[in-house]
Design a protein around this motif. Structure first.
Motif, PDB file in Angstrom:
ATOM      1  N   UNK A 133       0.841  -1.206   0.000  1.00  0.00           N
ATOM      2  CA  UNK A 133       0.000   0.000   0.000  1.00  0.00           C
ATOM      3  C   UNK A 133       0.872   1.251   0.000  1.00  0.00           C
ATOM      4  N   UNK A 134       1.877   1.248   0.859  1.00  0.00           N
ATOM      5  CA  UNK A 134       2.802   2.376   0.940  1.00  0.00           C
ATOM      6  C   UNK A 134       3.464   2.640  -0.414  1.00  0.00           C
ATOM      7  N   UNK A 135       3.947   1.596  -1.041  1.00  0.00           N
ATOM      8  CA  UNK A 135       4.634   1.747  -2.326  1.00  0.00           C
ATOM      9  C   UNK A 135       3.694   2.319  -3.378  1.00  0.00           C
ATOM     10  N   UNK A 136       2.469   1.801  -3.405  1.00  0.00           N
ATOM     11  CA  UNK A 136       1.502   2.299  -4.390  1.00  0.00           C
ATOM     12  C   UNK A 136       1.157   3.761  -4.142  1.00  0.00           C
ATOM     13  N   UNK A 137       1.017   4.119  -2.869  1.00  0.00           N
ATOM     14  CA  UNK A 137       0.697   5.510  -2.551  1.00  0.00           C
ATOM     15  C   UNK A 137       1.825   6.445  -2.980  1.00  0.00           C
ATOM     16  N   UNK A 138       3.035   6.047  -2.687  1.00  0.00           N
ATOM     17  CA  UNK A 138       4.177   6.882  -3.083  1.00  0.00           C
ATOM     18  C   UNK A 138       4.231   6.998  -4.610  1.00  0.00           C
ATOM     19  N   UNK A 139       3.982   5.894  -5.289  1.00  0.00           N
ATOM     20  CA  UNK A 139       3.992   5.926  -6.753  1.00  0.00           C
ATOM     21  C   UNK A 139       2.941   6.864  -7.303  1.00  0.00           C
ATOM     22  N   UNK A 140       1.753   6.835  -6.710  1.00  0.00           N
ATOM     23  CA  UNK A 140       0.686   7.736  -7.188  1.00  0.00           C
ATOM     24  C   UNK A 140       1.035   9.187  -6.893  1.00  0.00           C
ATOM     25  N   UNK A 141       1.597   9.416  -5.711  1.00  0.00           N
ATOM     26  CA  UNK A 141       1.972  10.790  -5.349  1.00  0.00           C
ATOM     27  C   UNK A 141       3.014  11.351  -6.320  1.00  0.00           C
ATOM     28  N   UNK A 142       3.991  10.528  -6.638  1.00  0.00           N
ATOM     29  CA  UNK A 142       5.046  10.980  -7.554  1.00  0.00           C
ATOM     30  C   UNK A 142       4.456  11.247  -8.937  1.00  0.00           C
ATOM     31  N   UNK A 143       3.565  10.347  -9.367  1.00  0.00           N
ATOM     32  CA  UNK A 143       2.940  10.544 -10.673  1.00  0.00           C
ATOM     33  C   UNK A 143       2.117  11.818 -10.710  1.00  0.00           C
ATOM     34  N   UNK A 144       1.601  12.210  -9.541  1.00  0.00           N
ATOM     35  CA  UNK A 144       0.785  13.428  -9.468  1.00  0.00           C
ATOM     36  C   UNK A 144       1.642  14.681  -9.304  1.00  0.00           C
ATOM     37  N   UNK A 145       2.948  14.511  -9.210  1.00  0.00           N
ATOM     38  CA  UNK A 145       3.826  15.673  -9.175  1.00  0.00           C
ATOM     39  C   UNK A 145       4.571  15.894  -7.880  1.00  0.00           C
ATOM     40  N   UNK A 146       4.394  15.046  -6.902  1.00  0.00           N
ATOM     41  CA  UNK A 146       5.103  15.235  -5.628  1.00  0.00           C
ATOM     42  C   UNK A 146       6.578  14.872  -5.787  1.00  0.00           C
ATOM     43  N   UNK A 147       7.457  15.613  -5.132  1.00  0.00           N
ATOM     44  CA  UNK A 147       8.870  15.201  -5.125  1.00  0.00           C
ATOM     45  C   UNK A 147       9.002  13.824  -4.486  1.00  0.00           C
ATOM     46  N   UNK A 148       9.757  12.931  -5.098  1.00  0.00           N
ATOM     47  CA  UNK A 148       9.843  11.555  -4.585  1.00  0.00           C
ATOM     48  C   UNK A 148      10.245  11.471  -3.111  1.00  0.00           C
ATOM     49  N   UNK A 149      11.231  12.262  -2.716  1.00  0.00           N
ATOM     50  CA  UNK A 149      11.686  12.185  -1.327  1.00  0.00           C
ATOM     51  C   UNK A 149      10.583  12.592  -0.360  1.00  0.00           C
ATOM     52  N   UNK A 150       9.862  13.633  -0.746  1.00  0.00           N
ATOM     53  CA  UNK A 150       8.783  14.122   0.120  1.00  0.00           C
ATOM     54  C   UNK A 150       7.647  13.099   0.188  1.00  0.00           C
ATOM     55  N   UNK A 151       7.325  12.531  -0.975  1.00  0.00           N
ATOM     56  CA  UNK A 151       6.239  11.543  -1.006  1.00  0.00           C
ATOM     57  C   UNK A 151       6.568  10.365  -0.090  1.00  0.00           C
ATOM     58  N   UNK A 152       7.792   9.875  -0.168  1.00  0.00           N
ATOM     59  CA  UNK A 152       8.166   8.731   0.665  1.00  0.00           C
ATOM     60  C   UNK A 152       8.133   9.104   2.145  1.00  0.00           C
ATOM     61  N   UNK A 153       8.660  10.289   2.475  1.00  0.00           N
ATOM     62  CA  UNK A 153       8.722  10.687   3.888  1.00  0.00           C
ATOM     63  C   UNK A 153       7.328  10.879   4.476  1.00  0.00           C
ATOM     64  N   UNK A 154       6.474  11.569   3.719  1.00  0.00           N
ATOM     65  CA  UNK A 154       5.137  11.864   4.243  1.00  0.00           C
ATOM     66  C   UNK A 154       4.304  10.596   4.353  1.00  0.00           C
ATOM     67  N   UNK A 155       4.388   9.752   3.332  1.00  0.00           N
ATOM     68  CA  UNK A 155       3.594   8.520   3.378  1.00  0.00           C
ATOM     69  C   UNK A 155       4.087   7.596   4.497  1.00  0.00           C
ATOM     70  N   UNK A 156       5.386   7.551   4.697  1.00  0.00           N
ATOM     71  CA  UNK A 156       5.914   6.722   5.782  1.00  0.00           C
ATOM     72  C   UNK A 156       5.446   7.248   7.130  1.00  0.00           C
ATOM     73  N   UNK A 157       5.441   8.566   7.263  1.00  0.00           N
ATOM     74  CA  UNK A 157       4.974   9.153   8.518  1.00  0.00           C
ATOM     75  C   UNK A 157       3.504   8.831   8.732  1.00  0.00           C
ATOM     76  N   UNK A 158       2.719   8.905   7.671  1.00  0.00           N
ATOM     77  CA  UNK A 158       1.292   8.604   7.791  1.00  0.00           C
ATOM     78  C   UNK A 158       1.057   7.159   8.162  1.00  0.00           C
TER      79      UNK A 158
END
Lengths: 189, 229
Positions: B170-195
């Motif tokens: 789930x985490x991986x898919x969320x990060x992938x969607x976030x990046x595809x939507x324009x989020x910086x990869x590092x930020x997407x991973x950090x925020x999703x991990x925190x969530x």
């Protein structure tokens, strides 16, 4: 009558006692053949017949060796015949072999053929063709995958490598054409 | 008696040598799709893997991939050798009882620049659970552009909280969607991990208009699916 028999025997014995005269050069040929060296000491040793005597203990040891060799051959053959099945470690309780059905899908309205090619089908471009759903350009197939991280790519029209646009790309790109990647878990958790 | 035993031992040695030769025989799949010189070179690598008790099938698949993509022979052999090196390091980091799937996932992570020590750490955090999905997710994050440090931090954090394979997927898919939507990869991973760590609803990732999942749906646990294009 008796006298004549003795004379006959004497004459035969006399002829047998006489030295035999071989043809000229016969003796030389025989001696030459005797002096000819053996073909090869190794070859002679190999082809020389011999009697092999084995005690019961030695026989058992030989049988064990044959059985071991046969088992080794058998295991080697099995490993080649079942390359896709991951082997669970004997004592790792959490590591359970898992095969999951995975659906691959690609939207390619203009494609004539689509296949999925990956490490689960020996990278064979014709082994796993996708089927188009009612001419809508949506190509799908469901494939059983063993636990693990699998790389794959779609082959469109038999000549165009196309990564799955919906899956992550593999970080490995050994041949200049990126692969997609799918991870199938080993546990049911 | 001694001579008989000596003969028996010699016989066993010959038979074992025959078995070893048979085990080292060339793979028919390679012979069918690669030239003889390449097959010989790849077979040497396979033999080396066998002597190290490493799985040979991933190496065969690497060679077959090269054949399918019509890669030059030298490149095929180099790729197979490189994978053998990575499998060796992965096994050393993950332990001798690692499964083939774990070693392949570990090799992928190493290829992406993940330190070997991280593999050992993930193994320790996961206890007796398999690490295939954790390491696969780690490699996926790196492939998606998440810096290695950030990817390692996210996975280690999730693993230390006892995240299941399904959580990691789930985490991986969320990060992938976030990046595809324009989020910086590092930020997407950090925020999703925190969530994921907080157990709260997924955080809003900067650069992404909304967090509503797009397409797809629930997938089997432990599986990163090829989604909808």
């Amino acid at each position: 009558m008796k006298q004549s028999d003795e004379e006959l025997l004497e004459s035969v014995a006399k002829s047998l006692r006489a030295p035999v005269r071989a043809s000229d050069g016969f003796e030389a040929r025989v001696m030459a053949a005797v002096r000819t060296p053996e073909r090869s000491s190794v070859l002679a040793w190999v082809v020389r017949p011999r009697v092999l005597r084995l005690s019961p203990l030695a026989g058992l040891a030989a049988a064990a060796g044959i059985a071991l060799a046969v088992l080794s051959l058998d295991r080697a053959g099995l490993q080649r015949e079942q390359p896709q099945v991951a082997v669970a470690p004997p004592t790792a309780a959490a590591s359970v072999d898992t095969v999951q059905l995975v659906q691959f899908m690609l939207v390619a309205p203009n494609a004539q053929t689509v296949s999925v090619v990956g490490d689960f089908n020996d990278w064979d471009p014709v082994a796993t063709p996708l089927r188009e759903a009612a001419g809508a350009g949506v190509w799908t197939i469901t494939v059983p995958l063993a636990a693990g991280r699998h790389q794959y790519v779609f082959m469109v029209n038999g000549n165009r490598w196309t990564p799955d646009p919906a899956a992550p790309l593999a970080v490995e790109d050994s041949f200049g054409m990126p692969n997609s990647v799918i991870t199938v878990g080993e546990s049911a958790s | 008696m001694i001579r008989a035993i000596a003969r028996s031992l010699a016989l066993c040695a010959i038979l074992l040598a025959c078995a070893a030769l048979a085990a080292g025989a060339q793979d028919a799949r390679l012979s069918a799709r690669l030239d003889a010189r390449t097959v010989t070179a790849v077979t040497r690598v396979l033999d080396s893997a066998r002597t190290r008790s490493l799985p040979t099938e991933p190496l065969v698949q690497k060679a077959l991939q090269g054949a399918a993509k019509r890669a030059p022979a030298d490149r095929v052999v180099a790729a197979v050798r490189e994978l053998l090196s990575e499998l060796t390091v992965a096994r050393s980091a993950l332990g001798a009882r690692s499964t083939e799937a774990e070693l392949v996932a570990g090799a992928g992570a190493l290829h992406g620049g993940v330190p070997a020590a991280t593999l050992t750490r993930v193994r320790g955090l996961r206890g007796r659970d398999p690490v295939t999905v954790a390491l696969g997710t780690l490699a996926d994050l790196v492939a998606r552009g998440v810096p290695v440090d950030g990817a390692v931090s996210a996975i280690v954090t999730l693993a230390s909280r006892g995240a299941s394979d399904a959580d990691l997927v789930t985490f991986s898919n969320q990060v992938g969607r976030d990046i595809a939507a324009g989020a910086p990869p590092a930020v997407a991973a950090r925020v999703r991990a925190a969530g994921a760590n907080s157990g709260a609803r997924p955080a809003t990732v900067p650069g992404r208009p909304d967090n509503a999942p797009r397409g797809g749906g629930r997938r089997p646990a432990g599986q990163v699916p090829p989604g909808r294009p």
